[in-house]
Design an enzyme around this catalytic site. Sequence first.
Site, short mmCIF file in Angstrom:
data_model
loop_
_atom_site.label_atom_id
_atom_site.label_comp_id
_atom_site.label_asym_id
_atom_site.label_seq_id
_atom_site.Cartn_x
_atom_site.Cartn_y
_atom_site.Cartn_z
N ASP A 210 29.88 41.46 32.22
CA ASP A 210 29.28 42.74 32.39
C ASP A 210 30.58 43.89 32.08
OD1 ASP A 210 27.34 44.52 32.95
OD2 ASP A 210 27.83 44.44 35.15
N ASP A 228 34.47 42.76 39.84
CA ASP A 228 33.27 42.34 39.67
C ASP A 228 32.97 41.40 38.37
OD1 ASP A 228 30.47 41.88 40.14
OD2 ASP A 228 29.95 43.95 39.62
#
Length: 352
Positions: A210, A228
């Site tokens: 991502d 993340d």
Amino acid sequence: MHHATPDLSFGDLTPEFMLDALDATGLRADGRLLQLNSFENRVLMLHLEEPRAGSTAAVAKFYRPGRWTDAQILEEHAFATELAAAEVPVAAPWVLDHGSTLFHHQGQRLAVTPRQGGRGPELEDPEVLRWIGRLLARLHTVGRQRPFEHRLAWASAAPAQAARDWLMQNDALPPEIAPTWDDAARRCIDAIQAAFDTLPDLPLTRLHGDCHPGNILWTPDRGPHFVDLDDAVTGPVVQDLWMLLPGEADAARQLLNAVLDGYEQIAEFDDRELRLIEPLRTMRMIHHSAWLARRWGDPAFPLAFPWFGTPNYWLDQVAKLREQLEAMRPRDSAAPLTRDEDEVNFDGDGFA
């Protein structure tokens, strides 16, 4: 139209609950909690009464119940730890007092990482882009050392197919639009799979998954670092490149050239992967619609995405999917595309 979200909520994540959970991990916060921007999980910054590994501030992530298995989360943590050991700058979770990076507390699961500050990277600066390219190459070099066993794979049209199936089975679209959207989605899924089928020998690796600009932070002394890894997947390395690209074609090509200049200082890049940019973009569009529908029972989602689920939203999705069908139209497959060819299509905003 129904938006079914059977997974558990974050309703019990009061400040008192979160402080109790942190105490149970062996970390004592001083009571100051700042919720950070995250829709999928609940993420907050906290200040510690006693420093840990030189850090007086940390980030706690409470994982959305029902999304990942423990094995999938621990595999994400292990990847982050491998990257940190290889001196790839990434926020790796701490081993907590019970001996694991993942902690269970009264039905919720959490992990804690040291706080790493920074700002968004200046994507107009070619040297910044080359630095990001080198960083991605280092991440992928570690990613190639072993496979994921439990994480998802973005290596075929399967994620788009699963998203389409969920939306249709749960009557998530207005009935007057559903057949038209479904026709466009099915044709897109066929085109996505056809694109992957042209590259049967393409190596796959562990990825960030991502890698949009919001998941890269920059500091003047250390340069870029990743945050993340919640969406870490197996797939082609171009999955970690295309989400950096702006919508305007010439600007996207210039950015891609600069990133790959840096990338290829560390690792090789197979230009054939550029064929997968539009299929991967299309897959994310379908996946994003299903993600919003699945999460509609979370009160945060209707507030943040009030336009979702309306007839206009789905009609716009139909138009975008039809545009993507044209973008994915096969060109001359005898000659692999290169990053400078006009045939490489970078139009679109990159997000549904």
